[in-house]
Design a protein around this motif. Structure first.
Motif, PDB file in Angstrom:
ATOM      1  N   LEU A 107       0.833  -1.207   0.000  1.00 30.03           N
ATOM      2  CA  LEU A 107       0.000   0.000   0.000  1.00 30.03           C
ATOM      3  C   LEU A 107       0.867   1.256   0.000  1.00 30.03           C
ATOM      4  N   SER A 120     -11.463  -2.959   0.028  1.00 30.20           N
ATOM      5  CA  SER A 120     -10.802  -1.725  -0.406  1.00 30.20           C
ATOM      6  C   SER A 120      -9.995  -1.956  -1.670  1.00 30.20           C
ATOM      7  N   TYR A 164      -8.859   3.417   1.193  1.00 32.56           N
ATOM      8  CA  TYR A 164      -8.129   2.576   2.140  1.00 32.56           C
ATOM      9  C   TYR A 164      -8.254   3.059   3.580  1.00 32.56           C
ATOM     10  N   ASN A 220     -10.776   0.833   6.054  1.00 31.22           N
ATOM     11  CA  ASN A 220      -9.811  -0.031   6.723  1.00 31.22           C
ATOM     12  C   ASN A 220      -9.668   0.385   8.184  1.00 31.22           C
TER      13      ASN A 220
END
Length: 313
Positions: free
Chosen positions: A63, A243, A290, A294
């Protein structure tokens, strides 16, 4: 006929949205706000993933790379776009066009492969949870990230160099807002059928092949999720994958519409707006997707904010 070196001697004109001056004013504000949010959001993701020990795992390693790619991808395009939306001349130098062509192509291609790598990481986490740490060990993560970067750079060097070698014969008007391969090859004064076929084949490899791998990974993930009886574990699995799947849908949906479509429709406004989505809007949405979906990222942000407040006091 002029040589390719001679034909690249003057500034290019990025026509963009010049036929809609009122729209340009709106786009300038929208693009500027999106770019600022891209910088802030993706930088926050990088800092949180690096500073919070609880996020030192493969998912957030990839990420972090995705956020870095998005920052660089937007920066290779947006400043020039903002300048052209504001200025009537709308020119870009051959050097600037070359740099933009190579960088945007390399970063966009890297993101294609990186999203497939992230799908494999989610497959290992959901389908092989007991062996996840063994499968996704640091050396493999670094190797997979290296494959993504090498694929992007390699594709950029090949496609970009072939495009830049085409003779332009004085044609300087690019009917787009970015120096991108599909728009650039249209400037050539020779038969570009071979270039179009090559671009289509490269798009199949770098768009459809990773997409197929992603779909296969999520096919296995769906089977594993259906076997989960614990509601908590079921929601956790969907949360970690949701996501990424949303980002994949947005990026591949728009990029595929631009690169795998009838070439005659590329210069239309529809193609420009779709390109605007995956070059400007999606890098802005990625950190929001995200962070909002998340719990780990939201928790890390809260911990960092509390830590800063305690330090300040």
């Amino acid at each position: 006929m002029k040589t390719s070196n001679e034909s690249w001697g003057g500034d290019f004109i990025l026509v963009g949205f010049s036929d809609q001056p009122q729209l340009e004013k709106i786009l300038f504000v929208v693009v500027l706000i999106s770019y600022l949010l891209t910088l802030i959001g993706n930088t926050a993701i990088i800092l949180v993933s690096r500073l919070d020990p609880m996020l030192h795992m493969p998912m957030y390693y990839f990420l972090t790379i995705l956020s870095f790619v998005d920052i660089c991808f937007s920066t290779s395009i947006v400043p020039q776009l903002l300048w052209n939306l504001h200025e009537p001349t709308k020119t870009i130098t051959p050097v600037g066009c070359t740099i933009q062509l190579y960088l945007s192509l390399a970063l966009g291609s890297t993101e294609c492969v990186l999203l497939a790598v992230m799908a494999y990481d989610r497959y290992a986490a959901v389908c092989r949870p007991l062996h996840y740490a063994t499968i996704m060990h640091p050396r493999l993560c670094q190797s997979l990230a290296g494959v993504a970067w090498l694929s992007g750079v390699g594709n950029s060097l090949i496609q970009g160099t072939i495009t830049l070698r085409l003779p332009l014969c004085g044609n300087r008007r690019i009917y787009h807002f970015i120096c991108e391969v599909p728009a650039m090859i249209k400037l050539a004064c020779v038969d570009i059928h071979a270039n179009e076929v090559q671009l289509f084949m490269a798009s199949l490899v770098l768009l459809l092949l990773p997409l197929i791998l992603i779909l296969v990974s999520y096919g296995y993930i769906a089977q594993a999720v259906m076997r989960i009886r614990s509601a908590k574990a079921w929601h956790k699995a969907l949360g970690t994958c949701g996501s990424h799947l949303l980002v994949v849908s947005l990026f591949y949906g728009t990029a595929t519409a631009v690169y795998i479509q009838p070439n005659s429709s590329y210069a239309h406004n529809q193609g420009k707006f779709i390109t605007l989505l995956y070059t400007v809007v999606i890098p802005t949405l990625n950190p929001l997707i995200y962070s909002l979906r998340n719990k780990d990222v939201k928790g890390a942000l809260k911990r960092l904010v509390r830590k800063d407040q305690c330090t300040g006091e």
